[in-house]
Design a protein around this motif. Sequence first.
Motif, mmCIF file in Angstrom:
data_model
loop_
_atom_site.group_PDB
_atom_site.id
_atom_site.type_symbol
_atom_site.label_atom_id
_atom_site.label_comp_id
_atom_site.label_asym_id
_atom_site.label_seq_id
_atom_site.Cartn_x
_atom_site.Cartn_y
_atom_site.Cartn_z
ATOM 1 N N ASN A 185 -12.882 10.486 13.299
ATOM 2 C CA ASN A 185 -11.678 11.309 13.481
ATOM 3 C C ASN A 185 -11.993 12.786 13.268
ATOM 4 O O ASN A 185 -12.836 13.126 12.449
ATOM 5 C CB ASN A 185 -10.601 10.894 12.473
ATOM 6 N N GLU A 200 -5.646 -5.385 4.564
ATOM 7 C CA GLU A 200 -6.946 -5.542 3.880
ATOM 8 C C GLU A 200 -6.757 -6.035 2.449
ATOM 9 O O GLU A 200 -7.536 -6.851 1.958
ATOM 10 C CB GLU A 200 -7.676 -4.191 3.828
ATOM 11 N N TYR A 260 -2.310 3.405 9.477
ATOM 12 C CA TYR A 260 -3.338 3.277 8.440
ATOM 13 C C TYR A 260 -2.826 2.443 7.270
ATOM 14 O O TYR A 260 -3.508 1.548 6.769
ATOM 15 C CB TYR A 260 -3.730 4.682 7.963
ATOM 16 N N GLY A 269 -2.721 8.391 13.826
ATOM 17 C CA GLY A 269 -3.732 9.427 14.027
ATOM 18 C C GLY A 269 -4.932 9.249 13.113
ATOM 19 O O GLY A 269 -6.047 9.656 13.446
ATOM 20 N N PHE A 270 -4.717 8.621 11.943
ATOM 21 C CA PHE A 270 -5.839 8.403 11.023
ATOM 22 C C PHE A 270 -6.844 7.411 11.609
ATOM 23 O O PHE A 270 -7.989 7.368 11.191
ATOM 24 C CB PHE A 270 -5.346 7.882 9.674
ATOM 25 N N LEU A 271 -6.368 6.589 12.538
ATOM 26 C CA LEU A 271 -7.258 5.628 13.204
ATOM 27 C C LEU A 271 -7.171 5.883 14.706
ATOM 28 O O LEU A 271 -6.868 4.983 15.485
ATOM 29 C CB LEU A 271 -6.836 4.190 12.890
ATOM 30 N N SER A 272 -7.387 7.120 15.085
ATOM 31 C CA SER A 272 -7.027 7.535 16.443
ATOM 32 C C SER A 272 -7.823 6.834 17.532
ATOM 33 O O SER A 272 -7.346 6.698 18.655
ATOM 34 C CB SER A 272 -7.170 9.047 16.576
ATOM 35 N N MET A 274 1.250 5.352 -0.040
ATOM 36 C CA MET A 274 0.617 6.672 0.172
ATOM 37 C C MET A 274 1.678 7.743 -0.020
ATOM 38 O O MET A 274 2.775 7.594 0.505
ATOM 39 C CB MET A 274 0.145 6.826 1.624
ATOM 40 N N ASN A 318 -8.444 3.800 17.664
ATOM 41 C CA ASN A 318 -7.841 2.475 17.828
ATOM 42 C C ASN A 318 -6.508 2.497 17.097
ATOM 43 O O ASN A 318 -6.355 1.916 16.046
ATOM 44 C CB ASN A 318 -8.788 1.437 17.196
ATOM 45 N N ILE A 358 -2.145 0.628 -4.839
ATOM 46 C CA ILE A 358 -2.059 -0.715 -4.257
ATOM 47 C C ILE A 358 -1.420 -1.647 -5.281
ATOM 48 O O ILE A 358 -1.820 -1.662 -6.445
ATOM 49 C CB ILE A 358 -3.463 -1.225 -3.871
ATOM 50 N N PHE A 402 0.864 -1.175 0.000
ATOM 51 C CA PHE A 402 0.000 0.000 0.000
ATOM 52 C C PHE A 402 0.901 1.226 0.000
ATOM 53 O O PHE A 402 1.752 1.366 0.871
ATOM 54 C CB PHE A 402 -0.894 -0.024 1.241
ATOM 55 N N HIS A 450 -2.701 -1.211 7.980
ATOM 56 C CA HIS A 450 -4.042 -1.799 7.997
ATOM 57 C C HIS A 450 -4.552 -2.019 6.576
ATOM 58 O O HIS A 450 -5.112 -3.060 6.249
ATOM 59 C CB HIS A 450 -5.015 -0.903 8.765
ATOM 60 N N ARG A 451 -4.312 -1.033 5.720
ATOM 61 C CA ARG A 451 -4.801 -1.155 4.339
ATOM 62 C C ARG A 451 -4.046 -2.249 3.581
ATOM 63 O O ARG A 451 -4.626 -2.958 2.753
ATOM 64 C CB ARG A 451 -4.681 0.197 3.632
ATOM 65 N N GLN A 455 -9.949 14.999 11.963
ATOM 66 C CA GLN A 455 -9.492 15.384 10.633
ATOM 67 C C GLN A 455 -9.136 14.137 9.833
ATOM 68 O O GLN A 455 -8.503 13.224 10.357
ATOM 69 C CB GLN A 455 -8.256 16.276 10.747
ATOM 70 N N GLN A 492 -14.930 4.071 11.571
ATOM 71 C CA GLN A 492 -13.845 4.466 12.463
ATOM 72 C C GLN A 492 -13.159 5.738 11.954
ATOM 73 O O GLN A 492 -12.845 6.646 12.719
ATOM 74 C CB GLN A 492 -12.832 3.323 12.537
ATOM 75 N N LEU A 493 -12.969 5.806 10.634
ATOM 76 C CA LEU A 493 -12.347 7.004 10.049
ATOM 77 C C LEU A 493 -13.222 8.234 10.250
ATOM 78 O O LEU A 493 -12.731 9.328 10.510
ATOM 79 C CB LEU A 493 -12.121 6.803 8.551
#
Lengths: 391, 213
Positions: free
Chosen positions: B69, A342, A335, A326-329, A114, A331, A124, A112, A338-339, B71, B65-66
Motif C-alpha cells: 500500500n 483472523e 481491514y 484502502g488498507f488492503l487496496s 480500531m 484486494n 482485540i 476487533f 479481516h482482523r 500509505q 499485502q499491507l
Amino acid sequence: MPVNYLQLQSQIHILSDSILNQREKGKEALEKLTDQFKTAASLPNLAERVSAKLRENRGLSCALPRDERIDSHISAGDHSGEIVNILAADGSQINPSRHEEVSFGLINTAIFKMRMNGNEAPQIVTETKLIEREDDSLQEKLNNEANVGLFRDVEERRLLSREACKIPQGELVVALTDGPLQLYYFQEPNTTENPLVNEYYKALAEMSEKKIITAGYTDRPRSTFVIDMLRLLMNSDPQDVRVKQTLVFDSNLFSRILLPGERSALFKLISPAVEQMPAAVQISFFYLNVGSDSRPMITRIEIPEWVSKDPAAIDLLHYSLLQQNGFLSSNPYPYALHRAHECAVVQFSEKEHVKQLIIRELLSRGVTDLEKSAKQVAKDLFGTTYRDFKE
Amino acid sequence: MTDTSMFGRILSSNIRECVVGYRINESMIPPFGSMVRIPVSHAQQPEIYGLVTDIQIEEDGFLRQLATNDQVSEEVMLDARVNRNVPVVLRILFIGYLENGNISHLLPPCPPLTLDNIYKCTNAEITAFTSFGNFGYIRHILKVTNVPPGELLAAHISQAAKAQFADNHFGWTESAINEVIYLMRDNYADLLAILGAIGDADISLDGEVEEQE
C-alpha cells in the motif's frame, strides 16, 4: 481414491460451454435491465408504484426505493482526521460430531476495535464458549450445524453490541459484521418464539439506543433485489416475476453505474423474513464500488432503520468503509473485518487441543468409554490413501 | 539480575545454538553480537551464555499485502507491531555456561527447552564471563557460519570492552585481539577480514569506543 480426471475432461468442456452461454445471455439481459433501470429512475412516485405492485404480489423479496433517486451515484464526504471507533465482529465454531470421542460444540467470537486517528494500537476481545448440552434450552437443536451457526451469529452481535456500548457517549462508532444483517442461519417462520433471535434483536436495539452506526458488509453479493424490483415494475405476468432469474445480479448492474468509491441510492429491503423484524431493525441497503476504474468491485452494505434515517451516519459509514478497504487496496476488504476473522478462527489443532482437555477432565472423573466411532477411526488412519497403497 | 531483562522465549534449540521469539513491540531489541543468558528451566543450573548472531523480522502474506500500500495508517502499523502474532526471531550462538558458580567456555551439557526465558546480560555478567580463562569461548565465535565471524566478533568485543572498562579491567581488548590473532595465525586471509571488522568498530585498546569524526 483420486478424482477420475478422465471422466472430468468431457464434463469440464460441457461446464465451460454452459458458463460461456450463461455469460452471453447475461450480457443481453444486462443491457435490457440497464435500460429498464434508467426508465424506472425517471418514473414519478417510483416508491409508491413498487409498493402497489408488492401489495398485488405478496411474499416477494425486492428493493423498495427510499428518498434518493435510484440511479444516484454518491461520493463520500471527507472525514479525515475525525476520531472514529471502528468495531468488527466475527466468529467461528466447532460443530458437534457424534463420531468423536466426545461430542461438543464451541463458539469463538472476536471483536476487533480500531480508534481511527487516535494513534492507539487496536484492541482485540475474544470470547470462547463451549455449548453446554444440559442447561441450554436449545440442546436438541444444537445437534445440527445450522443451529450452531445461528448461535454463533447471535454471539457475534451480542459481543459487538456489548463492546460498542462501552465506548463513551458522543464518540462516533461504526460496528461491522460480515454478511447480511439478517440472520443467515435463521429460516424458521416464527421469529418471536426463538430466544436466540430475540437475543439478536436485543443486541441491535441496544446499538440503536446508542446511535451506533451498524452495518453488515457483503463481499461479492449475488443478490437481485433491485433487478427483482425492475421485473416487478416492468413485467405484467405475476408468475414470471416469481421465477428467480440467475443470469444477472444487482452487482452487475451497479458496476455500470457506480464509479470507484461511489455508493448507490439507499433501498429498503422487502422480504417476508425482514417484515417479521421489529420496525427499528428493519433493513435498508446500498451498493458500494470499492474497486478501481479497470476492476469495479461491488459490495452490498446493509444497515438498520435508525442508520438509514441519518444521512450523516450513512456518509461516515461510506467514508469509513472506503478507508478500511484502502488498507488492503490490492484486494479491497475492510481491514477490521479481516482482523476480526483472523482473531476468531479456530484452527484444527486448537479444536483437537480443546477436545483433549475435555477428555482429560472426563478421564480424571472416571469416564473410560471415550472412543471415536469406527468410521472416524478408519478415516483418521495415517496413510490410508490411494498413493500409499500403491507405494 | 532481575526479570526485567527477560525479553523472549526459546522456540527451538540444539547443543550449539537456539532460536528465540519475542514480540516486535519490545522496546529494547538486544543488538547483534550482544551477550545473553538462558537459565535452563528444568533446573536453575546451568545457565547458558550466548551471543545474538542474527535478528530476523518475520512476515506473513497479510503483511506483504499491507506493505504494497502507498500509505499505511498509524493504527494499522501499531496493530501489526503490537497485536499480530508475528514475532521477531533471534538466533543465539552458545559460547559457554555457568554451573555451580563455575564458568565454562565449553558448549552447554544440555540445550534449553522450548519457551525457556532468555535474558540480556548485565555488565557484571559480561565481565565475569569474558575475563574467565583464556578466551576459550572465542573459538565458538570464529566457527559461526550464518554471519561473517569478523562482524560478530567486532560487535562482541565492542560490548565486552565497554563492560570491562567500566570494571577497570584495562588491557582486556588487547588481550582478546591477541587471542584472535593467535587462533587465526594459520589463516591469514580470514584473520585480515576479522581485524578489518574489529578496526571498523573503532574500539580503542583501553576499552573505550572511539567517537566518530
